[in-house]
Design a protein around this motif. Structure first.
Motif: not given
Lengths: 211, 211
Positions: A59-63, A71, A75, B86-88, B90-92, B94-95
């Protein structure tokens, strides 16, 4: 299954290297840059910046290339591409990744696209010349660290920062003085480029001889 | 005891906000920018970039403003300024932190120091004009996110990215169209600026009325 929206030789290179290094299943989705596909409304629903790459992870969309690298490493902690949370080494990883993405990467982008950095066309060559000088200076900082405390940016162990660096070194082959002539950078780049996963990505993207 | 090498209004602002928000003991060490203290050999032993800020955390000496913010948040997970590993979310984080530091921050720096971006003095105004346009565009991307999915960059919960954004919004008050006029940015900046820790930092640095 990860999906990486990419274009050969673009900022998708570092995430592609990392995906191959991790040995996880992923699919590449070509963004047709020649037709400016990164500005297509469909693509920009995923990535409002209209830039390459974008990663889809469930579900994650990342740029943001550096964010994707970090990321992916988070993971897959078993791959040891990022030090443990709260450690001094992890802080150093953040430091180098930030420096690479907020200084060397924009300087190189300005070298490649100087027209975006002036409102007067006749000023373009001087913008490009200044960007080249700053890019060289940035690589010298990195080289100093790699020579004195390498072979990798964190010392003895490779991290995602080194894969990101390899991408920038590859881009920088168009500078009049290539950073790959600097001993510390050369050693690090050669070590990362020799990894089987990176070699697979290089072949897939058709990158030819590196830096 | 943390030590933060800072100068009022500089890139040390975001780490200063975060240190105050965390409520941890720290000491400020003024770098005398008026005398170019960030280029002193003693300072550059800690920070070879010759830039402000630098954080000293025991044996760790760290630079890069965004890296310091992320590291401080990692060291103090109880403050919830960074989502779990590792969570979504957290990725956001970083973004957005990458986008702020590799796009809006360099564009603003180019607006403030256009002379570094051309080898010809007569080209400076056109470099500055282009940097201003790009800075505005970057803030519009952020505003879109904050309006549709705010009030913070990660939605309902503040993170270090919002403190970093506040610093950039403060810098950007010199743009002809201030980003604080954009509703999403205004709401986020106001929420962060109202926090007692941030208010303490603002007083300490003598920043006067914000943005």
């Amino acid at each position: 299954m990860y999906e990486l929206f990419y274009y050969p030789g673009n900022a998708s290179m570092a995430p592609h290297f990392v995906l191959e290094e991790l040995g996880v299943p992923f699919e590449l989705r070509l963004v047709d840059r020649k037709r400016n596909g990164q500005k297509d409304p469909e693509y920009m629903k995923r990535n409002p910046l209209g830039r390459i790459p974008t990663l889809v992870d469930g579900d994650l969309v990342l740029f943001e290339s550096a964010a994707i690298c970090l990321h992916l490493a988070d993971r897959h902690p078993e791959a040891n591409l990022v030090p443990v949370l709260g450690s001094d080494d992890r802080a150093h990883l953040y430091k180098w990744l930030m420096f690479l993405t907020n200084t060397i990467q924009p300087d190189l982008m300005e070298f490649f696209y100087p027209d975006r950095h002036t409102t007067r066309a006749e000023g373009i060559p001087a913008v490009r010349a200044a960007a080249e000088q700053r890019s060289q200076s940035g690589f010298v900082v990195i080289d100093d660290v790699l020579r004195s405390a390498g072979p990798y940016l964190l010392g003895e162990r490779p991290s995602v920062a080194d894969f990101f660096l390899l991408m920038l070194v590859q881009w920088a082959q168009d500078l009049s003085e290539r950073p790959s002539r600097l001993a510390g950078i050369r050693r690090c780049a050669d070590l990362i480029a020799a990894r089987p996963g990176v070699q697979r990505a290089v072949v897939t993207e058709g990158l030819g001889p590196l830096y």
